[in-house]
Design a protein around this motif. Sequence first.
Motif, PDB file in Angstrom:
ATOM      1  N   TYR A   1      98.919  45.440 -11.958  1.00  0.00           N
ATOM      2  CA  TYR A   1      99.415  43.884 -12.542  1.00  0.00           C
ATOM      3  C   TYR A   1     100.512  43.584 -11.543  1.00  0.00           C
ATOM      4  O   TYR A   1     100.782  44.356 -10.442  1.00  0.00           O
TER       5      TYR A   1
ATOM      6  N   HIS B   1     109.827  46.648 -12.206  1.00  0.00           N
ATOM      7  CA  HIS B   1     108.511  46.843 -11.296  1.00  0.00           C
ATOM      8  C   HIS B   1     107.155  46.907 -12.409  1.00  0.00           C
ATOM      9  O   HIS B   1     107.236  47.424 -13.507  1.00  0.00           O
ATOM     10  N   PRO B   2     106.157  45.978 -11.951  1.00  0.00           N
ATOM     11  CA  PRO B   2     105.323  45.862 -12.719  1.00  0.00           C
ATOM     12  C   PRO B   2     104.116  47.131 -12.887  1.00  0.00           C
ATOM     13  O   PRO B   2     104.294  48.056 -12.292  1.00  0.00           O
ATOM     14  N   PRO B   3     103.304  47.265 -14.225  1.00  0.00           N
ATOM     15  CA  PRO B   3     102.516  48.514 -14.275  1.00  0.00           C
ATOM     16  C   PRO B   3     101.464  48.367 -13.135  1.00  0.00           C
ATOM     17  O   PRO B   3     101.275  47.275 -12.550  1.00  0.00           O
ATOM     18  N   LYS B   4     100.883  49.520 -12.806  1.00  0.00           N
ATOM     19  CA  LYS B   4      99.621  49.487 -11.866  1.00  0.00           C
ATOM     20  C   LYS B   4      98.662  48.708 -12.137  1.00  0.00           C
ATOM     21  O   LYS B   4      98.082  48.497 -13.203  1.00  0.00           O
TER      22      LYS B   4
ATOM     23  N   GLU C   1     109.220  54.269  -7.171  1.00  0.00           N
ATOM     24  CA  GLU C   1     109.037  55.246  -8.247  1.00  0.00           C
ATOM     25  C   GLU C   1     110.160  56.101  -8.320  1.00  0.00           C
ATOM     26  O   GLU C   1     110.341  56.551  -9.254  1.00  0.00           O
TER      27      GLU C   1
ATOM     28  N   LYS D   1     108.774  52.876 -21.626  1.00  0.00           N
ATOM     29  CA  LYS D   1     107.873  51.949 -20.930  1.00  0.00           C
ATOM     30  C   LYS D   1     108.429  50.684 -20.585  1.00  0.00           C
ATOM     31  O   LYS D   1     108.109  50.452 -19.646  1.00  0.00           O
TER      32      LYS D   1
ATOM     33  N   GLU E   1     110.668  51.585 -17.879  1.00  0.00           N
ATOM     34  CA  GLU E   1     109.883  51.983 -16.408  1.00  0.00           C
ATOM     35  C   GLU E   1     109.312  50.669 -15.700  1.00  0.00           C
ATOM     36  O   GLU E   1     109.328  50.815 -14.441  1.00  0.00           O
ATOM     37  N   TYR E   2     108.910  49.844 -16.512  1.00  0.00           N
ATOM     38  CA  TYR E   2     108.378  48.578 -15.843  1.00  0.00           C
ATOM     39  C   TYR E   2     109.348  47.266 -16.099  1.00  0.00           C
ATOM     40  O   TYR E   2     108.578  46.282 -15.816  1.00  0.00           O
TER      41      TYR E   2
ATOM     42  N   SER F   1     106.670  42.119 -13.550  1.00  0.00           N
ATOM     43  CA  SER F   1     107.378  42.908 -14.501  1.00  0.00           C
ATOM     44  C   SER F   1     107.698  42.630 -15.606  1.00  0.00           C
ATOM     45  O   SER F   1     107.561  41.360 -16.093  1.00  0.00           O
ATOM     46  N   TYR F   2     108.271  43.408 -16.677  1.00  0.00           N
ATOM     47  CA  TYR F   2     108.670  43.247 -17.932  1.00  0.00           C
ATOM     48  C   TYR F   2     109.789  41.918 -18.132  1.00  0.00           C
ATOM     49  O   TYR F   2     109.803  41.321 -18.993  1.00  0.00           O
TER      50      TYR F   2
ATOM     51  N   GLU G   1      95.830  39.764 -16.933  1.00  0.00           N
ATOM     52  CA  GLU G   1      97.476  39.778 -17.340  1.00  0.00           C
ATOM     53  C   GLU G   1      98.124  38.352 -17.814  1.00  0.00           C
ATOM     54  O   GLU G   1      98.943  38.418 -18.581  1.00  0.00           O
TER      55      GLU G   1
END
Length: 629
Positions: free
Chosen positions: A23, A18-21, A567, A11, A14-15, A26-27, A190
Amino acid sequence: MKEKIIGGYYKLKEYWKHPPKGYQVSYKEIACFTAGIGGTSFMGVFGAWVSLAATLPLMNAYFRLTPGVILILGWVASVITLIRSPIFSMIIDNSNSKNGKFKPFLLWPTAVTALAYCAIPYIPERLMDVVAFEMPLPVIPYINETATQLSFSWGILLMFALLQIGQSFNQFVNQALSGIQQTITTNSQERTNINSVHSIFGQIPSSVLNLLLPIVAVWVAGTRGQYEPLIYQIFFPICTVGALLCELLTYLFTKERTVLAVNNVAKVGMLQGLKALAKNKYFWLMVVYNVFLGFRGVANFYQWICMYSIGGSLGSVLYGVLSAVLGTAYLPALILGPMVYKKVGKKKAVCFGNLLFVLMTGLQLLLCKSYPVVSLVFMYGQNFVLGIAIVTTVMTSDALDYEQYKSGLRLEGAWANYQNVLLTILGFFTSILTPLFLSFAGVGLNDQYDVVFQNQDTLSNAYFYYTLLGFIGAVLTAIPFFFWDLDEKKHADIVKILHIRAAETDWKEKVLTDEDILKIHAILEEEGRSSAFLKRHIVEKKELLTEIDKSYPEAKARLDAATFEAEKNIFLSNLLVEEKRLERSVLVARQKAEKKGLPFDEEGFRREKIAASRFIKEKEKYISEQEAV
């Protein structure tokens, strides 16, 4: 547990870029912003040990501060704040740097702040004996019963000058980070999530260093411990390097996001910002809250308990240990906060926390004279509430969006600085409360704490009256947020209205972005479920919004193409990592089987591992989707 760790790793990966959907951040950006908070945490070590406070060892023993000197210098500091705050407000609110509105004020102010604080422990002790001037102190009812003289040494004056330089430029850094926090995303939930992350991890530097400093002090200086300047000469340069590195990460890898037109140029006059905030009730509620917050915190005097009730080397060590232990009280509220705020709302959570603080100080008031060490339990409870109170920074961000809705202005700088001015003016009066309540305990304006607190009766009375002042502050602090009515739903509607206005401006200036179009489409899709408040604004601009929405298919196609590409890169990156792990697992399993002389079913082993994988088992499906596209 292993699967959770692996899932957390994927996780995070992955983020990371790029931010989660749903939001915007990004992390990686969250981590870099948290580093910036860590930078202020490094600098927080300066203020934790060097400031105009009655509870600090270096201030009491080395600089020999008295309540009267603290009061007078505090008033002078207030005058300086009144001068600098409006100037800082104009500088920040009119910032139009290509690097952002706030980021230009991160690096060089951090350097100036750190250098000023680092110089304070190097002030020669002989300057404490050289009197620069004396000030006559008349009889003041309840506070100073006999006329006397306040002495100001050159050492104290030099310390005060360096302290003002450090605090002034630190204000730039704090406001810059506060501004980035308020603009890093327009999504209130957020903001809350990011707030919890940086509140937990951003405070690690100060927690660790404040724990180590007293322990190292006992090791280096024995019973003199943290009374020796040498300790600060060691720790403060470490804090300087840490602060600069952390702020550099925030400067390089964070982004400010406000709902503004593409060609918007910040230009806010001093009086313009003041007039706008004067009509903002949420601004005034925050001012009242912070006024009472200023003396609510005096009930947490664990430093005195360590220095005077426990004393010796044990007291010096416990000073640092208790700082770390009491700091853990924030964690439950910080970790569970986002879920709680989402379920019950920020207002209810803050009101509950404020009432809990009243209960903690009330219980402490009953026991602090006879059992001061027991008071530490109630101080832990008070710190738990402070973990909840951190969400008020998010509420301030929401209120700034409301201000933009009302006046069309982004007033982060004006909000912080005008609030600072008001708190400073009111501080001229509230600052009297500390020496007043200490006078009830038998501590005069010209008494040195290290001397007068050798009397146990005076010390016990000081505990009681300081707690009483904190209890009064706690009761008054609990009141303002009962009048706060900017809930999460209303804020979400305001953000949508700001998107409508920004899209209208961009449309007229022919700089409409795909983001503008997608936001407008989403607003129109939800029109039937919208509040009457939002519907009214949609209806007013319906013709324009419908025209903008005609471009949605093309904008959506461009977004889908960009999202698909992003993605794809994320999937392929994770797939590569997982395939390497699989081959490594096969190699290890084969070697183990050969070592034991056992047969190895490689095909079955691979099948089992692939079934438990996250990406390899989706490989064929992904490839077929790619070919279809």
